[in-house]
Enzyme design. Structure first.
Site, short mmCIF file in Angstrom:
data_model
loop_
_atom_site.label_atom_id
_atom_site.label_comp_id
_atom_site.label_asym_id
_atom_site.label_seq_id
_atom_site.Cartn_x
_atom_site.Cartn_y
_atom_site.Cartn_z
CG ASP A 1 -1.35 -1.66 1.68
OD1 ASP A 1 -2.38 -1.58 0.86
OD2 ASP A 1 -1.01 -2.06 2.67
CG HIS B 1 -3.64 -4.93 3.17
ND1 HIS B 1 -2.30 -4.19 2.43
CD2 HIS B 1 -3.88 -6.42 2.46
CE1 HIS B 1 -2.56 -5.05 1.11
NE2 HIS B 1 -3.31 -6.12 1.59
P1 NAD Z 1 -2.26 -18.52 -4.17
O1 NAD Z 1 -3.77 -18.73 -3.58
O2 NAD Z 1 -1.17 -18.81 -5.11
O3 NAD Z 1 -1.73 -19.37 -3.10
C1 NAD Z 1 -1.66 -19.27 -1.51
C2 NAD Z 1 -1.15 -20.54 -1.67
O4 NAD Z 1 -1.51 -21.63 -0.50
C3 NAD Z 1 -1.56 -21.67 -1.97
O5 NAD Z 1 -0.55 -22.72 -2.73
C4 NAD Z 1 -2.42 -22.40 -0.95
O6 NAD Z 1 -2.05 -24.16 -1.13
C5 NAD Z 1 -1.37 -22.54 -0.01
N1 NAD Z 1 -1.95 -22.86 1.31
C6 NAD Z 1 -3.49 -22.84 2.42
N2 NAD Z 1 -3.12 -23.22 2.95
C7 NAD Z 1 -2.05 -23.37 3.73
C8 NAD Z 1 -1.24 -23.51 4.89
N3 NAD Z 1 -2.24 -24.03 5.87
N4 NAD Z 1 0.18 -23.59 4.68
C9 NAD Z 1 0.46 -23.04 3.82
N5 NAD Z 1 0.15 -23.08 3.03
C10 NAD Z 1 -0.90 -22.57 2.52
O7 NAD Z 1 -2.04 -17.18 -3.33
P2 NAD Z 1 -1.38 -15.73 -3.57
O8 NAD Z 1 -1.62 -14.73 -4.99
O9 NAD Z 1 -0.14 -16.31 -3.49
O10 NAD Z 1 -2.01 -14.79 -2.32
C11 NAD Z 1 -1.42 -15.16 -1.02
C12 NAD Z 1 -2.02 -14.22 -0.33
O11 NAD Z 1 -1.27 -13.56 0.11
C13 NAD Z 1 -3.55 -14.01 -0.45
O12 NAD Z 1 -4.52 -14.08 0.87
C14 NAD Z 1 -3.86 -12.58 -0.59
O13 NAD Z 1 -4.89 -12.08 -0.39
C15 NAD Z 1 -2.59 -12.34 -0.08
N6 NAD Z 1 -2.10 -10.57 0.04
C16 NAD Z 1 -1.77 -9.91 0.22
C17 NAD Z 1 -0.92 -8.99 0.15
C18 NAD Z 1 -1.13 -7.67 0.97
O14 NAD Z 1 -0.13 -6.60 0.05
N7 NAD Z 1 -0.99 -7.81 2.96
C19 NAD Z 1 -0.79 -8.67 -0.93
C20 NAD Z 1 -1.31 -9.35 -1.73
C21 NAD Z 1 -2.15 -10.79 -1.72
C1 LMR Z 2 -3.66 -6.75 -2.45
O1 LMR Z 2 -3.85 -5.70 -1.88
O2 LMR Z 2 -3.97 -6.91 -3.71
C2 LMR Z 2 -4.16 -8.06 -1.27
O3 LMR Z 2 -4.46 -8.14 -0.66
C3 LMR Z 2 -5.19 -8.97 -2.70
C4 LMR Z 2 -6.65 -7.99 -1.68
O4 LMR Z 2 -7.62 -9.50 -1.71
O5 LMR Z 2 -6.69 -6.93 -2.43
#
Ligand code: NAD
Ligand code: LMR
Length: 336
Positions: free
Chosen positions: A161, A189
């Site tokens: 962000d 977030h």
């Molecule tokens: P994705 O679905 O591609 O990957 C998530 C992975 O987590 C999958 O491989 C899944 O099998 C695994 N998983 C699920 N449960 C699990 C567990 N108990 N232990 C270990 N692994 C497990 O998702 P992504 O695009 O890589 O995103 C991951 C997370 O990050 C999501 O929650 C998304 O919303 C979040 N995210 C946060 C931000 C931020 O700025 N904070 C930004 C982008 C995404």
């Molecule tokens: C983001 O900010 O891109 C991630 O947290 C994905 C979402 O769920 O908004």
């Protein structure tokens, strides 16, 4: 082999899309330095083990001198054993149309279990960043279930962000984003976060530093374009890609961990979700995004003394209130 002890870095959700953009940078020394050997601990769920084995093959094929070992596992005990750093992205991602709150029930259970594993198996000095959403509240739950690890070792990612806010100001002023400093992301977030430019500076074509708010000179743009664009950027990416942000999230994780490991630059602060100590009237213990500086001993501190006007106060309180509600929902879920 180098005489420096390898750093054990856990990435959960390591068969997922963020990890795929992230692992190379960590293993290449772009985060912890070019003389720091790395052992990667990669955790995912059982059904992703074949896919994860392919990620390991690719990491081997990168032929990186700092990468001493890659451990792939679906066992929390193996994954959390003796780790120095935990990057927790493993969770159920948000689907289009879902608010992060909807994810809470599914994801807090994961973070309860991982908190217990962290408590039992990780080094007590472990530094943790929670990425999986709802990131702030997942981090709160994690820390609660890992009482033997100091609360200041827990953080959640709001650097994405922060980077988004810098980029929007840079676009508006037609400058590059490195000329924008000290934006702040306050709070959650989520779409209630408050991206704040009142204390930010920009370097314009005159080569001088200016207050960002005064340089922008457009209150309407700040209130009605800049803030909503940053707040809803995750949803915009999700709508366009049908997948949540990954490349930019991985870059932000690298920025977050690099600054935590090495310290922030002399005249800069960054945004991190950290446990509140009551600063700026935010409930103690909530994982709230603040402006922080990090010293050379990996110790962060919340920037103090920033003047907060009534309008900003209202936005800071609104996102705080959402975090209080999420915390109460999460506590109700984990106690069931
Ligand atoms: P994705 O679905 O591609 O990957 C998530 C992975 O987590 C999958 O491989 C899944 O099998 C695994 N998983 C699920 N449960 C699990 C567990 N108990 N232990 C270990 N692994 C497990 O998702 P992504 O695009 O890589 O995103 C991951 C997370 O990050 C999501 O929650 C998304 O919303 C979040 N995210 C946060 C931000 C931020 O700025 N904070 C930004 C982008 C995404
Ligand atoms: C983001 O900010 O891109 C991630 O947290 C994905 C979402 O769920 O908004």
């Amino acid at each position: 082999m180098s005489s420096v002890e390898p750093l054990r870095v856990l990435v959960t959700g390591s068969a997922g899309q963020i990890a795929y953009s992230l692992l190379f940078s960590i293993a290449n020394g772009d985060v912890f330095g070019k003389s720091q050997p790395i052992i990667l601990h990669l955790l995912d769920i059982p059904m992703m083990m074949t896919s994860l084995s392919g990620v390991k093959l690719e990491l081997e094929d990168c032929s990186l001198p700092l990468l001493h070992n890659v451990i792939t596992t679906d066992s929390e005990e193996v994954a959390f054993k003796d780790i120095d750093v935990a990057i927790l992205a493993g969770s159920m991602p948000r689907r289009e149309g879902m608010e992060r709150k909807d994810l809470l029930a599914a994801n807090v259970k994961i973070f309860k279990s991982q908190g217990q594993a962290l408590d039992k198996f990780a080094k007590k000095s472990v530094r943790v960043v929670v990425v999986g959403n709802p990131a702030n509240t997942n981090c709160y739950v994690l820390s609660k279930f890992a009482p033997s690890i100091a609360p200041e070792n827990f953080s959640c990612l709001t650097r994405l962000d922060h980077n988004r806010a810098k980029a929007q100001v840079a676009l508006k002023l037609n400058i590059t984003s490195d000329k924008v400093k000290n934006v702040i992301i306050w709070g959650n977030h989520s779409s209630t976060q408050f991206p704040d430019v009142k204390h930010a500076t920009v370097e314009l074509s005159d080569g001088k530093k200016h207050n960002a708010y005064e340089a922008i000179k457009d209150d309407n743009w700040i209130k009605n374009e800049f803030i909503p664009v940053v707040q809803k950027r995750g949803a915009a990416i999700l709508a366009a890609r049908k997948l949540s942000s990954a490349m930019s999230a991985a870059k932000a994780i690298c920025d977050h961990m690099r600054d935590w490991w090495n310290g922030t630059k002399e005249d800069e602060w960054v945004s991190m979700g950290v446990p509140s100590d009551g600063s700026y009237g935010i409930e103690k213990g909530l994982i709230y995004s603040f402006p922080v500086r990090v010293d050379k001993n990996k110790k962060w501190s919340i920037v103090q003394g920033l003047a907060i006007d009534d309008w900003s106060r209202g936005l800071m309180d609104k996102t705080c209130q959402e975090l209080q509600e999420e915390k109460n929902d999460a506590l109700a879920t984990v106690s069931n």
